[in-house]
Design a protein around this motif. Structure first.
Motif, PDB file in Angstrom:
ATOM      1  N   VAL A 278      15.527 -18.900  41.472  1.00  0.00           N
ATOM      2  CA  VAL A 278      15.822 -18.305  40.167  1.00  0.00           C
ATOM      3  C   VAL A 278      16.704 -19.262  39.390  1.00  0.00           C
ATOM      4  O   VAL A 278      17.613 -19.889  39.955  1.00  0.00           O
ATOM      5  CB  VAL A 278      16.525 -16.941  40.338  1.00  0.00           C
ATOM      6  N   GLY A 279      16.454 -19.373  38.097  1.00  0.00           N
ATOM      7  CA  GLY A 279      17.302 -20.173  37.221  1.00  0.00           C
ATOM      8  C   GLY A 279      18.025 -19.307  36.214  1.00  0.00           C
ATOM      9  O   GLY A 279      17.470 -18.321  35.708  1.00  0.00           O
ATOM     10  N   PHE A 280      19.265 -19.655  35.919  1.00  0.00           N
ATOM     11  CA  PHE A 280      20.093 -18.975  34.919  1.00  0.00           C
ATOM     12  C   PHE A 280      20.525 -20.040  33.932  1.00  0.00           C
ATOM     13  O   PHE A 280      21.283 -20.951  34.282  1.00  0.00           O
ATOM     14  CB  PHE A 280      21.305 -18.323  35.586  1.00  0.00           C
ATOM     15  N   TRP A 281      20.059 -19.936  32.665  1.00  0.00           N
ATOM     16  CA  TRP A 281      20.231 -21.021  31.704  1.00  0.00           C
ATOM     17  C   TRP A 281      20.856 -20.514  30.408  1.00  0.00           C
ATOM     18  O   TRP A 281      20.514 -19.444  29.925  1.00  0.00           O
ATOM     19  CB  TRP A 281      18.880 -21.662  31.379  1.00  0.00           C
ATOM     20  N   GLN A 282      21.736 -21.322  29.861  1.00  0.00           N
ATOM     21  CA  GLN A 282      22.316 -21.062  28.546  1.00  0.00           C
ATOM     22  C   GLN A 282      21.666 -22.017  27.563  1.00  0.00           C
ATOM     23  O   GLN A 282      21.767 -23.236  27.708  1.00  0.00           O
ATOM     24  CB  GLN A 282      23.830 -21.256  28.595  1.00  0.00           C
ATOM     25  N   ILE A 283      20.964 -21.465  26.572  1.00  0.00           N
ATOM     26  CA  ILE A 283      20.230 -22.261  25.594  1.00  0.00           C
ATOM     27  C   ILE A 283      20.879 -22.070  24.221  1.00  0.00           C
ATOM     28  O   ILE A 283      21.057 -20.943  23.759  1.00  0.00           O
ATOM     29  CB  ILE A 283      18.744 -21.856  25.547  1.00  0.00           C
ATOM     30  N   THR A 284      21.221 -23.178  23.592  1.00  0.00           N
ATOM     31  CA  THR A 284      21.790 -23.170  22.246  1.00  0.00           C
ATOM     32  C   THR A 284      20.812 -23.877  21.317  1.00  0.00           C
ATOM     33  O   THR A 284      20.709 -25.107  21.334  1.00  0.00           O
ATOM     34  CB  THR A 284      23.154 -23.881  22.218  1.00  0.00           C
ATOM     35  N   PRO A 337      23.042 -16.883  17.285  1.00  0.00           N
ATOM     36  CA  PRO A 337      22.845 -16.451  18.670  1.00  0.00           C
ATOM     37  C   PRO A 337      22.569 -17.619  19.630  1.00  0.00           C
ATOM     38  O   PRO A 337      21.992 -18.630  19.257  1.00  0.00           O
ATOM     39  CB  PRO A 337      21.604 -15.547  18.591  1.00  0.00           C
ATOM     40  N   VAL A 338      22.998 -17.391  20.875  1.00  0.00           N
ATOM     41  CA  VAL A 338      22.584 -18.222  21.994  1.00  0.00           C
ATOM     42  C   VAL A 338      21.698 -17.365  22.892  1.00  0.00           C
ATOM     43  O   VAL A 338      21.747 -16.136  22.844  1.00  0.00           O
ATOM     44  CB  VAL A 338      23.782 -18.785  22.776  1.00  0.00           C
ATOM     45  N   PHE A 339      20.887 -18.019  23.693  1.00  0.00           N
ATOM     46  CA  PHE A 339      19.909 -17.327  24.525  1.00  0.00           C
ATOM     47  C   PHE A 339      20.242 -17.554  25.989  1.00  0.00           C
ATOM     48  O   PHE A 339      20.427 -18.696  26.417  1.00  0.00           O
ATOM     49  CB  PHE A 339      18.504 -17.848  24.220  1.00  0.00           C
ATOM     50  N   ILE A 340      20.329 -16.490  26.748  1.00  0.00           N
ATOM     51  CA  ILE A 340      20.460 -16.565  28.202  1.00  0.00           C
ATOM     52  C   ILE A 340      19.066 -16.390  28.778  1.00  0.00           C
ATOM     53  O   ILE A 340      18.478 -15.304  28.691  1.00  0.00           O
ATOM     54  CB  ILE A 340      21.423 -15.499  28.745  1.00  0.00           C
ATOM     55  N   TYR A 341      18.538 -17.459  29.329  1.00  0.00           N
ATOM     56  CA  TYR A 341      17.152 -17.502  29.801  1.00  0.00           C
ATOM     57  C   TYR A 341      17.127 -17.473  31.319  1.00  0.00           C
ATOM     58  O   TYR A 341      17.883 -18.187  31.994  1.00  0.00           O
ATOM     59  CB  TYR A 341      16.485 -18.782  29.289  1.00  0.00           C
TER      60      TYR A 341
END
Length: 690
Positions: A278-284, A337-341
């Motif tokens: 599983v990956g937990f990513w912060q996308i800006t 907004p930022v996206f937590i993917y």
């Protein structure tokens, strides 16, 4: 505010609970759809329609958003993310932490003259944005957690109305968050040292961190930073791992600042769990709400496992990047907004493929910016914004008789100010791009308002600013035509050193002490990120300082990347004086020569310049005490940019041998010092090419 009862009206009461067989829009779940559709928009539509709608469940102290892929639990009414359920894992956040220490917005603020206060701000009320109750297909849910301020709270809480938003979309493998800060004119003055959103993940699962293609690795555990497992180093953030849980990390340094990036490069970063994959990513997807422009450095992810989205900070800049709000000054800004993917893959696949998928998702988010789903009127949609384009040229008659293209120039819109003021701007919005090889640039989706157009060109010193204020209006395109930057130059170059790119990376960066290494940066282009490099200067120059001879020395080998104090045997430090030796075949004593010195960084330092007399009581030039960016200690190869122009009377120069002495006398700390970007001595004559 909408009551719990009203929130439930018209909403399904069913909570969709994730399971190991839950759908995921990550790497493997959408494989068939990707094969069936080549058009990205059609692909996203098919993916979304194949999943359940978004559902909301309200409990006494919690609210849960669930779209059948991801389930996010927030505390009510605080607005703290206390759980993220995905791919059969009940909670990806650290379950050993208190609920208030898992996923949260925070800030550091102070009244003028007071100490900073760290505030993981809880909110007072929860609202569901009403318009989305009416959507028949349950496309999205947006939650608003609000904390309002009044004078009864003065001195206790930051004088801001804060509105935290969380958004979940149908078919989306993640969730979005943004916040609106609002300070009214009649409220008291204050400062914000930092604001960000933080997620702390499960340490039993997330061990592999990725922030770039060449900056990813298996990380130490947070337990490795506890007493008995580590040795404290020169400052609290840096430790030497002496007895880590995993022996492979023994002898390494851990320091969160080793994983900082420039704003322009922080688009996606995060963590990978191998069991399950599983990956937990912060996308800006945009930098518009960050302070300091594209070269401002910020933290990303680090041991915790922790991932951050930094919006305001003084890192690598100091107080210059701390917004200071005066009496009578209103201010409102939207962060995000930022996206937590979240993504996943099968156990038989390489978990590192999740990084490649996260980069693809990041590009999708960038293409969709500005988003059309945020409910706040303070976030303008695409049709409410404007665009600007043009071409930047450089006129330097000592290089070419014709204008040349400003190849790969950084061009941006920022609030009105002086040339170069954008790097210290921290209240408004900024919009940046890089020109192509011919100098053409285009900046899209700019918020309405008044701006200056700024630029700087790699290979040339100084800053460009268009003289006129540019007003961006909704739906309008501005064609600026050809713009011309004339970099500072009064005469032909006698000698130069370095590359004018606002970095000291081209100079000599030594190998680290073998006892204090981060193995990621061994044989890595970012070798400057190793710990303790400042101390190597005293080892290389134990008694006499650096001497550089023009035409003989090589700046990549003979010019140390930072002018720092030398440590003496008694543990104290002393200032250093570097020499640049050069020959002149002719000197016009009736004219002045020009020494231009561009600095890439300064930390509580002073630059003194003397010419041919190192013992002159008064230097020809002194910068005075400058800089607080702390880039030397924090492994940055640059901080804020400085440009000094020193007039050198011809009477101080000799026909034949000459020496310029550069002294940095401040020595209370080993981290006080300068990083040079570029140095050039110019003749006074006006002979032009052609």
């Amino acid at each position: 505010m909408i009551s719990d009862g009203k929130l439930r009206q018209g909403l399904t009461r069913r909570v969709i609970r994730s399971s190991p067989r839950s759908r995921s829009m990550g790497l493997c779940s959408s494989k068939k759809l990707r094969e069936q559709a080549s058009d990205p928009q059609e692909l996203r539509r098919q993916e979304a329609m194949s999943t359940p709608g978004v559902h909301l469940h309200i409990q006494h102290h919690q609210v849960i958003m669930d779209n059948g892929i991801v389930q996010v639990t927030l505390s009510k009414p605080d607005g703290i993310v206390i759980g993220v359920r995905y791919n059969g894992v009940d909670n990806l956040l650290e379950i050993c932490n208190q609920e208030s220490n898992r996923g949260y917005w925070d800030l550091v603020w102070n009244a003028p003259g007071s100490k900073g206060i760290f505030d993981v701000y809880a909110c007072y009320s929860l609202s569901l944005i009403p318009s989305f109750l009416l959507l028949e297909n349950e496309e999205q849910v947006e939650l608003s957690f609000v904390r309002t301020w009044d004078f009864s709270l003065e001195g206790k809480y930051v004088p801001l109305n804060i509105d935290k938003r969380f958004v979940m979309l149908r078919g989306s493998s993640g969730f979005y968050s943004y916040a609106i800060y609002d300070h009214l004119a009649e409220w008291p003055p204050f400062e914000i040292g930092e604001t960000r959103i933080t997620f702390k993940l499960r340490k039993d699962k997330f061990h592999y961190m990725a922030i770039a293609d060449d900056r990813q690795r298996k990380m130490p555990l947070p337990d490795d930073r506890l007493s008995g497992r580590c040795q404290n180093l020169a400052y609290p953030e840096a430790v030497l791992l002496v007895n880590p849980v995993d022996p492979e990390h023994r002898g390494e340094v851990d320091d969160k600042y080793q994983y900082s990036c420039n704003n322009k490069d922080i688009q996606v970063h995060g963590w990978i769990s191998s069991d399950p994959a599983v990956g937990f990513w912060q996308i800006t997807p945009s930098d518009e709400f960050r302070s300091g422009g594209p070269l401002k450095q910020s933290l990303t992810s680090h041991v915790g496992p922790t991932t951050l989205a930094i919006f305001l900070s003084a890192h690598y800049a100091g107080k210059d990047l701390v917004p200071k709000f005066e009496p009578g000054e209103p201010w409102k800004k939207v962060f995000g907004p930022v996206f937590i993917y979240l993504n996943s893959t099968s156990a038989r696949d390489n978990p590192r493929w999740l990084w490649e998928d996260a980069k693809i998702q990041m590009m999708n988010e960038v293409e969709r910016w500005p988003y059309n789903f945020p409910a706040s009127e303070d976030f303008p949609k695409s049709h409410q914004r404007g665009n600007i384009r043009g071409r930047l040229l450089v006129r330097d008659r000592y290089v070419s008789k014709d204008c040349i293209s400003a190849k790969r120039a950084y061009v941006g819109l920022a609030p009105p100010g002086d040339a170069g003021s954008w790097q210290r701007e921290c209240k408004g919005y900024q919009f940046w791009t890089q020109a192509d090889n011919d100098g053409y640039f285009s900046i899209k989706h700019v918020r309405t308002g008044d701006y200056n157009l700024y630029a700087w060109v790699p290979g040339f010193i100084g800053d460009y600013r268009h003289d006129n204020i540019i007003t961006i209006s909704s739906g309008l395109d501005h064609d600026m035509g050809d713009l011309v930057y004339e970099p500072p130059r009064e005469g032909a170059t006698l000698w130069e050193m370095g590359i004018p790119d606002r970095s000291a990376a081209e100079f000599f960066v030594p190998d680290p002490d073998a006892l204090y290494i981060n193995r990621l940066y061994v044989h890595h282009p970012d070798r400057f990120r190793q710990y303790g490099l400042w101390s190597r200067y005293g080892e290389l120059y134990p008694e006499k300082d650096l001497v550089y001879t023009i035409g003989v020395s090589d700046h990549t080998k003979d010019w140390f990347f930072a002018q720092v104090p030398r440590r003496k045997q008694d543990g104290s430090h002393e200032g250093t004086t570097w020499q640049i030796k050069f020959n002149l075949s002719y000197v016009d004593r009736s004219k002045s020569y020009k020494l231009r010195i561009a600095l890439a960084s300064a930390t509580l330092a002073e630059l003194q310049v003397r010419v041919n007399d190192p013992k002159a009581r008064r230097p020809l030039f002194t910068s005075g005490l400058i800089g607080r960016d702390n880039s030397i200690a924090r492994h940055g190869i640059h901080g804020l940019y400085w440009l000094f122009n020193v007039n050198v009377p011809g009477t101080l120069l000799n026909e034949g041998a000459n020496t310029i002495f550069l002294t940095q006398p401040r020595c209370d700390s080993p981290f006080q010092g300068l990083m040079y970007d570029y140095l050039r001595l110019k003749a006074p004559n006006l002979t032009l090419l052609g």
